[in-house]
Every structure is written in C-alpha cells, then in structure tokens.
Motif scaffolding. Structure first.
Motif, mmCIF file in Angstrom:
data_model
loop_
_atom_site.group_PDB
_atom_site.id
_atom_site.type_symbol
_atom_site.label_atom_id
_atom_site.label_comp_id
_atom_site.label_asym_id
_atom_site.label_seq_id
_atom_site.Cartn_x
_atom_site.Cartn_y
_atom_site.Cartn_z
ATOM 1 N N GLU A 126 0.815 -1.220 0.000
ATOM 2 C CA GLU A 126 0.000 0.000 0.000
ATOM 3 C C GLU A 126 0.849 1.271 0.000
ATOM 4 O O GLU A 126 0.335 2.366 -0.227
ATOM 5 C CB GLU A 126 -0.960 0.009 1.186
ATOM 6 N N HIS A 127 2.162 1.140 0.234
ATOM 7 C CA HIS A 127 3.065 2.284 0.261
ATOM 8 C C HIS A 127 3.804 2.484 -1.069
ATOM 9 O O HIS A 127 4.571 3.434 -1.197
ATOM 10 C CB HIS A 127 4.116 2.090 1.359
ATOM 11 N N LEU A 128 3.599 1.610 -2.029
ATOM 12 C CA LEU A 128 4.462 1.591 -3.209
ATOM 13 C C LEU A 128 3.938 2.436 -4.355
ATOM 14 O O LEU A 128 2.751 2.418 -4.675
ATOM 15 C CB LEU A 128 4.641 0.153 -3.697
ATOM 16 N N PRO A 153 -4.063 -3.452 4.162
ATOM 17 C CA PRO A 153 -5.390 -3.021 4.587
ATOM 18 C C PRO A 153 -6.432 -3.231 3.495
ATOM 19 O O PRO A 153 -6.120 -3.174 2.298
ATOM 20 C CB PRO A 153 -5.203 -1.527 4.881
ATOM 21 N N ASN A 154 -7.663 -3.462 3.904
ATOM 22 C CA ASN A 154 -8.766 -3.739 2.985
ATOM 23 C C ASN A 154 -9.589 -2.478 2.745
ATOM 24 O O ASN A 154 -10.237 -1.968 3.662
ATOM 25 C CB ASN A 154 -9.647 -4.843 3.571
ATOM 26 N N LEU A 194 -4.660 1.343 -2.200
ATOM 27 C CA LEU A 194 -5.470 0.444 -1.388
ATOM 28 C C LEU A 194 -6.142 -0.571 -2.288
ATOM 29 O O LEU A 194 -6.448 -0.287 -3.455
ATOM 30 C CB LEU A 194 -6.524 1.226 -0.590
ATOM 31 N N TYR A 195 -6.414 -1.752 -1.736
ATOM 32 C CA TYR A 195 -6.936 -2.870 -2.514
ATOM 33 C C TYR A 195 -8.192 -3.444 -1.861
ATOM 34 O O TYR A 195 -8.282 -3.534 -0.638
ATOM 35 C CB TYR A 195 -5.891 -3.993 -2.605
ATOM 36 N N THR A 196 -9.117 -3.881 -2.696
ATOM 37 C CA THR A 196 -10.165 -4.787 -2.253
ATOM 38 C C THR A 196 -9.635 -6.207 -2.416
ATOM 39 O O THR A 196 -8.603 -6.433 -3.060
ATOM 40 C CB THR A 196 -11.431 -4.627 -3.091
ATOM 41 N N LEU A 243 -6.332 -7.802 4.811
ATOM 42 C CA LEU A 243 -6.319 -8.946 3.900
ATOM 43 C C LEU A 243 -4.996 -9.690 4.037
ATOM 44 O O LEU A 243 -3.919 -9.079 3.992
ATOM 45 C CB LEU A 243 -6.479 -8.466 2.452
ATOM 46 N N LEU A 244 -5.080 -11.008 4.223
ATOM 47 C CA LEU A 244 -3.910 -11.879 4.276
ATOM 48 C C LEU A 244 -3.963 -12.808 3.080
ATOM 49 O O LEU A 244 -4.867 -13.660 2.989
ATOM 50 C CB LEU A 244 -3.890 -12.695 5.566
ATOM 51 N N LEU A 245 -3.016 -12.680 2.184
ATOM 52 C CA LEU A 245 -3.033 -13.455 0.949
ATOM 53 C C LEU A 245 -1.830 -14.399 0.907
ATOM 54 O O LEU A 245 -0.695 -13.986 1.119
ATOM 55 C CB LEU A 245 -2.978 -12.531 -0.269
ATOM 56 N N HIS A 246 -2.090 -15.685 0.625
ATOM 57 C CA HIS A 246 -1.040 -16.670 0.386
ATOM 58 C C HIS A 246 -1.075 -17.016 -1.091
ATOM 59 O O HIS A 246 -2.108 -17.435 -1.638
ATOM 60 C CB HIS A 246 -1.284 -17.912 1.242
ATOM 61 N N ALA A 247 0.067 -16.833 -1.766
ATOM 62 C CA ALA A 247 0.173 -17.184 -3.180
ATOM 63 C C ALA A 247 1.483 -17.921 -3.398
ATOM 64 O O ALA A 247 2.413 -17.846 -2.581
ATOM 65 C CB ALA A 247 0.117 -15.931 -4.051
ATOM 66 N N ARG A 248 1.560 -18.652 -4.502
ATOM 67 C CA ARG A 248 2.790 -19.372 -4.849
ATOM 68 C C ARG A 248 3.270 -18.918 -6.209
ATOM 69 O O ARG A 248 2.469 -18.653 -7.127
ATOM 70 C CB ARG A 248 2.569 -20.876 -4.841
#
Length: 250
Positions: A126-128, A153-154, A194-196, A243-248
């Motif tokens: 969110e800071h980028l 943050p959501n 910010l992201y949904t 939001l907590l996202l796990h991706a590979r």
C-alpha cells in the motif's frame, strides 16, 4: 505497515524522510502478524520433515516486528529482514539476527534469482509507487513454487463500506502526508494504494503467482466497542480490516 523503496527512481526526498521517521506506525497489530505467521508455518512445514531449513525473506521489514513475530512459528527456518532504511535496519537488528539492505527495484534485492523459499510482504504494497516492479522483483528471488505471504489493509472493510455510504473518506486512505482529512483516525502512515480482496487477488495472479488462500485479520485501531465485530468480520475475508493473501510463484 512496513514501507520499502518502491521504484527504479528514488522516491521524493520528502517521502523518504517521512518513512525514516521512527514515529510513523509500521504495523497493524499483533493479531495480523500472528495469523500471517501461522499461514506461513502451515505452508512451509517443519524444518525436521526432511526438507531442511528454508529461507524466508521479510521484505520491507521495517523495525523487524513481523519477522520477530513469525520466528517462533518457524523453528529451524532462517528469517532475513530486508529494508532500504538504515534506521529501520538498526531497529530490526535488535529483534532478529539477520537484516540487510535492499530495494524493490529491478535486481535491487541482494539475493540470487530463485534463492528464497518464501517472502513475507507485510503492510508494504500500500506504500508503493510501482507495485508491479515490486512483485516482479519478489518473483525473481522466489524459487518456482515459493510462497508469497502478503498483507495489506482492505479498502472494502466492513466499516469502510458504511463510511463511503455516509460520504466519509475510508479508513486507511490518505490525501496528504501532513495530516488527516475527511476520515476517522489521527495517524498519517503514507498509504498510496489500497486494494479490495478482488483487486488484490487479480493483481497478484497476473503478476505470475497462483493465489492459494485469502484470510482476514482484525485491525488494532478499531475502537474497543467494535473490536468483537471486527474479529467476527474475519470469517468473511472480503469484509475484514486486513487482507492476508497466500500465493505461490508459478
């Protein structure tokens, strides 16, 4: 909320000065860190299961809070903090054994390609200014199948939906680095994006990752009378504060 250098060109001097200020908050609360650490521990498994020690990079580690929170859940694995801020690194080294300087630019992380097993990316995106370049660099250092644990943050948190209906600026959003205008809260933290949940998952997917899981976490800044409701909202991640996202990596 752990900022790190976002673009190929350095951010404006004023923005760097802002993020170098130790008074700027760098985390959204212990609950978020613990939930994210547990997600990572489940993904990596124990170091004693025959796979051996794994390398985890906490990129944008700030004062080392996220890495220090994750370490007890990752016995036998090596956690390395990474940040561009020398002040942040000095603070991080009081919490974690390894912390090095690096930037989220093309080749700016001091690690070989495909050398990391997992990346913690806690409250950074969110800071980028250029999140595309950041995910490109993260993808470079992750091995194929490596894990990305991202938190942010959501924008569509349950209370933000109500605030927007009332014509109030959403929590987490900012229009100035000098003060709060038109929204609840007192702290300026330098959020640029910010992201949904939907936007975050789509963005990560097109950046070369496969989304594995989305979870929610509460926010410590929610007023005390509403904290139970905030925890209950985590059952529906799209409504959660964080939001907590796990991706590979594909």
């Amino acid at each position: 909320m752990t900022p790190t250098a976002p673009t190929a060109a350095p951010p404006p001097r004023e923005l760097r000065d802002f993020y170098e200020n130790p008074a700027v908050p760098v985390a959204s609360g212990t609950s978020r860190g613990v939930r994210q650490a547990r997600m990572l521990a489940r993904a990596l498994g124990p170091a004693t299961d025959g796979t051996g020690s794994r390398t985890v990079l906490d990129i944008g580690c700030g004062d080392g809070t996220a890495a220090a929170t994750a370490a007890p859940f990752l016995p036998g694995h090596r956690v390395i903090g990474v940040d561009w801020s020398q002040d942040a690194l000095r603070r991080a080294r009081t919490r974690i054994p390894y912390a090095v300087r690096g930037e989220l630019t093309g080749g700016g992380l001091p690690f070989a390609s495909e050398s990391a097993d997992a990346v913690l990316f806690s409250e950074v995106i969110e800071h980028l200014v250029d999140p595309d370049a950041a995910l490109d660099e993260i993808r470079r250092v992750l091995r194929p199948g490596g894990h990305l644990m991202l938190s942010t943050p959501n924008l569509a948190a349950w209370y933000n939906r109500a605030l927007l209906l009332a014509g109030v600026q959403p929590v987490f959003s900012e229009v100035s680095l000098r003060g709060i205008h038109g929204r609840p809260g007192k702290e300026v933290v330098g959020h640029l994006r910010l992201y949904t949940a939907r936007a975050l998952q789509e963005f990560v997917a097109v950046s070369g990752f496969t989304v594995v899981r989305l979870e929610g976490a509460p926010f410590h800044g929610v007023p005390r009378p509403l904290r139970l409701l905030d925890r209950l909202a985590c059952v529906r991640p799209r409504l959660a504060s964080i939001l907590l996202l796990h991706a590979r990596r594909t």
